[in-house]
Design an enzyme around this catalytic site. Sequence first.
Site, PDB file in Angstrom:
ATOM      1  N   PHE A  11       0.735  -1.331  -0.005  1.00 28.32           N
ATOM      2  CA  PHE A  11      -0.014  -0.073   0.037  1.00 28.32           C
ATOM      3  C   PHE A  11       0.942   1.081  -0.094  1.00 28.32           C
ATOM      4  CE2 PHE A  11      -2.463   2.798   3.495  1.00 28.32           C
ATOM      5  CZ  PHE A  11      -2.844   3.679   2.389  1.00 28.32           C
ATOM      6  N   THR A 125       6.232   3.137  12.786  1.00 28.27           N
ATOM      7  CA  THR A 125       4.781   3.492  13.052  1.00 28.27           C
ATOM      8  C   THR A 125       4.298   4.165  14.507  1.00 28.27           C
ATOM      9  OG1 THR A 125       2.579   2.474  13.775  1.00 28.27           O
ATOM     10  CG2 THR A 125       4.447   1.184  14.057  1.00 28.27           C
ATOM     11  N   ASP A 126       3.285   4.726  14.604  1.00 28.49           N
ATOM     12  CA  ASP A 126       2.767   5.266  15.996  1.00 28.49           C
ATOM     13  C   ASP A 126       2.542   4.174  17.043  1.00 28.49           C
ATOM     14  OD1 ASP A 126       0.426   4.557  14.983  1.00 28.49           O
ATOM     15  OD2 ASP A 126      -0.516   6.562  15.122  1.00 28.49           O
ATOM     16  N   GLU A 127       2.166   3.108  16.492  1.00 27.67           N
ATOM     17  CA  GLU A 127       1.910   2.177  17.325  1.00 27.67           C
ATOM     18  C   GLU A 127       2.966   1.665  18.436  1.00 27.67           C
ATOM     19  OE1 GLU A 127      -0.299  -1.193  15.975  1.00 27.67           O
ATOM     20  OE2 GLU A 127      -1.215  -0.246  14.391  1.00 27.67           O
ATOM     21  N   TYR A 153       2.825  -7.263  16.465  1.00 25.32           N
ATOM     22  CA  TYR A 153       3.234  -6.505  15.254  1.00 25.32           C
ATOM     23  C   TYR A 153       3.941  -5.392  15.769  1.00 25.32           C
ATOM     24  CZ  TYR A 153       2.787  -2.465  12.017  1.00 25.32           C
ATOM     25  OH  TYR A 153       3.038  -1.202  11.276  1.00 25.32           O
ATOM     26  N   LYS A 157       8.065  -3.907  15.170  1.00 23.37           N
ATOM     27  CA  LYS A 157       8.215  -2.610  14.573  1.00 23.37           C
ATOM     28  C   LYS A 157       9.256  -1.681  15.611  1.00 23.37           C
ATOM     29  CE  LYS A 157       7.186  -1.050  11.190  1.00 23.37           C
ATOM     30  NZ  LYS A 157       7.719  -1.044   9.836  1.00 23.37           N
ATOM     31  N   PRO A 208     -18.080  -5.775  10.486  1.00 24.51           N
ATOM     32  CA  PRO A 208     -17.519  -6.156  11.701  1.00 24.51           C
ATOM     33  C   PRO A 208     -16.755  -5.068  12.459  1.00 24.51           C
ATOM     34  CG  PRO A 208     -16.114  -7.157  10.017  1.00 24.51           C
ATOM     35  CD  PRO A 208     -17.375  -6.067   9.379  1.00 24.51           C
ATOM     36  N   ASN A 252     -13.565   4.588  15.280  1.00 29.23           N
ATOM     37  CA  ASN A 252     -13.966   3.658  14.314  1.00 29.23           C
ATOM     38  C   ASN A 252     -15.411   3.501  13.821  1.00 29.23           C
ATOM     39  OD1 ASN A 252     -11.117   2.756  14.504  1.00 29.23           O
ATOM     40  ND2 ASN A 252     -11.545   1.092  15.841  1.00 29.23           N
ATOM     41  N   GLY A 278      -6.180  -7.125  23.248  1.00 27.56           N
ATOM     42  CA  GLY A 278      -5.197  -6.072  23.714  1.00 27.56           C
ATOM     43  C   GLY A 278      -5.433  -4.677  22.921  1.00 27.56           C
TER      44      GLY A 278
HETATM   45  P1  NAD Z   1       1.588  -3.679   3.249  1.00 25.54           P
HETATM   46  O1  NAD Z   1       1.190  -4.765   4.109  1.00 25.54           O
HETATM   47  O2  NAD Z   1       0.214  -3.004   2.484  1.00 25.54           O
HETATM   48  O3  NAD Z   1       2.681  -3.800   2.105  1.00 25.54           O
HETATM   49  C1  NAD Z   1       3.961  -4.502   2.699  1.00 25.54           C
HETATM   50  C2  NAD Z   1       4.762  -5.006   1.573  1.00 25.54           C
HETATM   51  O4  NAD Z   1       5.809  -5.443   2.134  1.00 25.54           O
HETATM   52  C3  NAD Z   1       3.957  -5.956   0.644  1.00 25.54           C
HETATM   53  O5  NAD Z   1       4.089  -5.513  -0.699  1.00 25.54           O
HETATM   54  C4  NAD Z   1       4.892  -7.326   0.882  1.00 25.54           C
HETATM   55  O6  NAD Z   1       4.702  -8.085  -0.074  1.00 25.54           O
HETATM   56  C5  NAD Z   1       5.981  -6.639   1.306  1.00 25.54           C
HETATM   57  N1  NAD Z   1       7.073  -7.587   2.063  1.00 25.54           N
HETATM   58  C6  NAD Z   1       6.497  -8.406   3.283  1.00 25.54           C
HETATM   59  N2  NAD Z   1       7.578  -8.998   3.997  1.00 25.54           N
HETATM   60  C7  NAD Z   1       8.467  -8.826   3.023  1.00 25.54           C
HETATM   61  C8  NAD Z   1       9.841  -9.349   2.854  1.00 25.54           C
HETATM   62  N3  NAD Z   1      10.306 -10.245   4.052  1.00 25.54           N
HETATM   63  N4  NAD Z   1      10.707  -9.028   1.934  1.00 25.54           N
HETATM   64  C9  NAD Z   1      10.230  -7.980   1.107  1.00 25.54           C
HETATM   65  N5  NAD Z   1       9.013  -7.788   1.026  1.00 25.54           N
HETATM   66  C10 NAD Z   1       8.022  -7.917   1.934  1.00 25.54           C
HETATM   67  O7  NAD Z   1       1.732  -2.413   4.480  1.00 25.54           O
HETATM   68  P2  NAD Z   1       1.679  -1.034   4.182  1.00 25.54           P
HETATM   69  O8  NAD Z   1       0.477  -0.666   4.795  1.00 25.54           O
HETATM   70  O9  NAD Z   1       2.148  -0.304   2.855  1.00 25.54           O
HETATM   71  O10 NAD Z   1       2.738  -0.555   5.262  1.00 25.54           O
HETATM   72  C11 NAD Z   1       4.209  -0.213   4.830  1.00 25.54           C
HETATM   73  C12 NAD Z   1       5.187   0.214   6.210  1.00 25.54           C
HETATM   74  O11 NAD Z   1       4.630   1.187   6.678  1.00 25.54           O
HETATM   75  C13 NAD Z   1       5.113  -0.870   7.101  1.00 25.54           C
HETATM   76  O12 NAD Z   1       6.563  -0.996   7.571  1.00 25.54           O
HETATM   77  C14 NAD Z   1       4.245  -0.632   8.270  1.00 25.54           C
HETATM   78  O13 NAD Z   1       4.709  -0.939   9.573  1.00 25.54           O
HETATM   79  C15 NAD Z   1       4.488   0.990   8.287  1.00 25.54           C
HETATM   80  N6  NAD Z   1       3.333   1.854   8.523  1.00 25.54           N
HETATM   81  C16 NAD Z   1       1.943   1.609   8.034  1.00 25.54           C
HETATM   82  C17 NAD Z   1       0.748   2.166   8.303  1.00 25.54           C
HETATM   83  C18 NAD Z   1      -0.489   2.002   8.065  1.00 25.54           C
HETATM   84  O14 NAD Z   1      -1.424   2.755   8.321  1.00 25.54           O
HETATM   85  N7  NAD Z   1      -0.598   1.100   6.804  1.00 25.54           N
HETATM   86  C19 NAD Z   1       1.024   3.191   9.164  1.00 25.54           C
HETATM   87  C20 NAD Z   1       2.412   3.802   9.578  1.00 25.54           C
HETATM   88  C21 NAD Z   1       3.168   2.861   9.248  1.00 25.54           C
HETATM   89  O1  TDX Z   2     -12.691  -5.591  10.922  1.00 25.46           O
HETATM   90  C1  TDX Z   2     -12.104  -4.499  11.600  1.00 25.46           C
HETATM   91  N1  TDX Z   2     -12.922  -3.991  12.403  1.00 25.46           N
HETATM   92  C2  TDX Z   2     -12.515  -2.971  13.265  1.00 25.46           C
HETATM   93  O2  TDX Z   2     -13.283  -2.482  14.186  1.00 25.46           O
HETATM   94  C3  TDX Z   2     -10.627  -3.982  11.274  1.00 25.46           C
HETATM   95  C4  TDX Z   2      -9.968  -4.591  10.266  1.00 25.46           C
HETATM   96  C5  TDX Z   2     -10.412  -3.064  12.157  1.00 25.46           C
HETATM   97  N2  TDX Z   2     -11.106  -2.736  13.145  1.00 25.46           N
HETATM   98  C6  TDX Z   2     -10.814  -1.325  14.014  1.00 25.46           C
HETATM   99  C7  TDX Z   2      -9.410  -1.747  14.694  1.00 25.46           C
HETATM  100  C8  TDX Z   2      -8.526  -0.571  14.882  1.00 25.46           C
HETATM  101  O3  TDX Z   2      -9.095  -0.026  16.173  1.00 25.46           O
HETATM  102  O4  TDX Z   2     -10.284  -0.589  13.250  1.00 25.46           O
HETATM  103  C9  TDX Z   2      -9.148   0.223  13.641  1.00 25.46           C
HETATM  104  C10 TDX Z   2      -8.167   0.156  12.390  1.00 25.46           C
HETATM  105  O5  TDX Z   2      -7.880  -1.134  12.334  1.00 25.46           O
HETATM  106  P1  TDX Z   2      -6.509  -1.475  11.049  1.00 25.46           P
HETATM  107  O6  TDX Z   2      -6.973  -0.940   9.857  1.00 25.46           O
HETATM  108  O7  TDX Z   2      -6.414  -2.857  11.238  1.00 25.46           O
HETATM  109  O8  TDX Z   2      -5.498  -0.727  11.586  1.00 25.46           O
HETATM  110  P2  TDX Z   2      -4.598  -0.533  12.859  1.00 25.46           P
HETATM  111  O9  TDX Z   2      -4.745  -1.626  13.833  1.00 25.46           O
HETATM  112  O10 TDX Z   2      -4.791   0.785  13.640  1.00 25.46           O
HETATM  113  O11 TDX Z   2      -3.046  -0.406  12.311  1.00 25.46           O
HETATM  114  C11 TDX Z   2      -2.774   0.366  11.240  1.00 25.46           C
HETATM  115  O12 TDX Z   2      -2.296   1.693  11.587  1.00 25.46           O
HETATM  116  C12 TDX Z   2      -0.751   1.628  11.886  1.00 25.46           C
HETATM  117  C13 TDX Z   2      -1.938  -0.329  10.085  1.00 25.46           C
HETATM  118  O13 TDX Z   2      -2.357  -1.464   9.881  1.00 25.46           O
HETATM  119  C14 TDX Z   2      -0.464  -0.673  10.761  1.00 25.46           C
HETATM  120  O14 TDX Z   2       0.242  -1.243   9.748  1.00 25.46           O
HETATM  121  C15 TDX Z   2       0.152   0.777  11.141  1.00 25.46           C
HETATM  122  O15 TDX Z   2       1.272   0.493  11.729  1.00 25.46           O
END
Ligand code: NAD
Ligand code: TDX
Length: 339
Positions: A11, A125-127, A153, A157, A208, A252, A278
């Site tokens: 993404f 990540t902020d997590e 997770y 990180k 859900p 949410n 958690g």
């Molecule tokens: P995503 O799951 O959409 O994409 C992860 C990508 O990494 C995929 O293309 C996957 O094929 C690749 N990958 C996984 N394992 C691998 C490996 N061993 N070697 C090479 N490639 C590999 O994730 P995202 O949401 O795009 O998140 C990207 C980064 O940003 C992550 O490090 C995540 O922790 C961080 N992040 C995400 C969010 C969020 O809201 N999505 C917020 C803050 C930080």
């Molecule tokens: O089916 C669902 N129902 C629901 O209530 C899902 C998938 C999520 N949720 C809730 C859980 C969370 O409070 O929605 C909120 C967002 O959930 P996610 O989309 O799973 O994100 P979150 O757990 O907040 O983590 C995301 O933000 C920080 C990214 O997945 C992480 O990669 C990033 O680091």
Amino acid sequence: MTTIVTGGAGFIGSNFIFYMLKKHPEERIICVDKLTYAGNLSTLASVMDNPNFRFVKADICDESAIDQLFVEEHPDVVVNFAAESHVDRSIKDPNIFLQTNIMGTANLMNVARKYGVQRFHQVSTDEVYGDLPLDRPDLFFTEETPIHTSSPYSSSKAAADLLVLAYHRTYGLPVTISRCSNNYGSYQFPEKLIPLMFIDATENRPLPVYGEGLNVRDWLYVEDHCQAIDLILQNGRVGEVYNIGGHNEMRNIDIVKIICQTLGKPESLIEHVTDRKGHDRRYAIDPTKIHNELGWLPETNFKDGIAETLKWYQDNQDWWQQIINGDYQKYYEKMYANR
Ligand code: NAD
Ligand code: TDX
């Protein structure tokens, strides 16, 4: 300038590649991705023929593959997006999170040290800061907030972040780290809240919501995240952590209601299901440092960003249909049946 972008078929990584090829067309981008369930080569179709772009299928944990790539490409910069990124999956099966997120990051840094780079940027990540109480809207995560994780997770990180800082202090690797809040936008895998609810609502399936749906996330449009990382690469101080977030906190349940309204679906589709184990209550970033030092501010407000995002999913059914027709159904069953 040659930049390796790991996880670029996912993404945020793919959005970052589009952003960089447009903003810096003279720079070369090498995408390294293992193509796990979350990686999708079709996402990168529009840049595959760009002479300044190369895709390499490889695992960041594979030392010889990464070493070979450094020999071939002599990268100046590495931006590490590659990760297992979904909290719910980490609760069911943590091991791959430790492998990719910790060992993979260490492996990349070992190779970067061997050949030398101008910058190793870790996308975090902020997590890693844990969560904030719902009744203290005055509290925010700053870069000084202690690491205090909740899920496998976020722990993986956080471990990677500590290693990145250790490689800077011990070996002088020129690192930066960004810790961003929840992203939304195009090409997000439909296991995450917004695309999952979009698809379920589109198909008139129950939505859900975990627990009461009162947990709060701080949502940022993905392009604003990409711009912030670009600024950190250009002007960020080596050895520093930068928080990224746009003061856009939402519950949410309110996000899900916006999706229902936008798609013209009844809120009666909402189903409160067993809470995530958690479950972090509230995330909220204080972005003062990146604003003051680098002049970064988000450009997209939530109203426009969510409208754009939902329209993208409406206009790109082929992209997500391909996903939900594969292993996704098994995933959904496993994660949501009897919940
Ligand atoms: P995503 O799951 O959409 O994409 C992860 C990508 O990494 C995929 O293309 C996957 O094929 C690749 N990958 C996984 N394992 C691998 C490996 N061993 N070697 C090479 N490639 C590999 O994730 P995202 O949401 O795009 O998140 C990207 C980064 O940003 C992550 O490090 C995540 O922790 C961080 N992040 C995400 C969010 C969020 O809201 N999505 C917020 C803050 C930080
Ligand atoms: O089916 C669902 N129902 C629901 O209530 C899902 C998938 C999520 N949720 C809730 C859980 C969370 O409070 O929605 C909120 C967002 O959930 P996610 O989309 O799973 O994100 P979150 O757990 O907040 O983590 C995301 O933000 C920080 C990214 O997945 C992480 O990669 C990033 O680091």
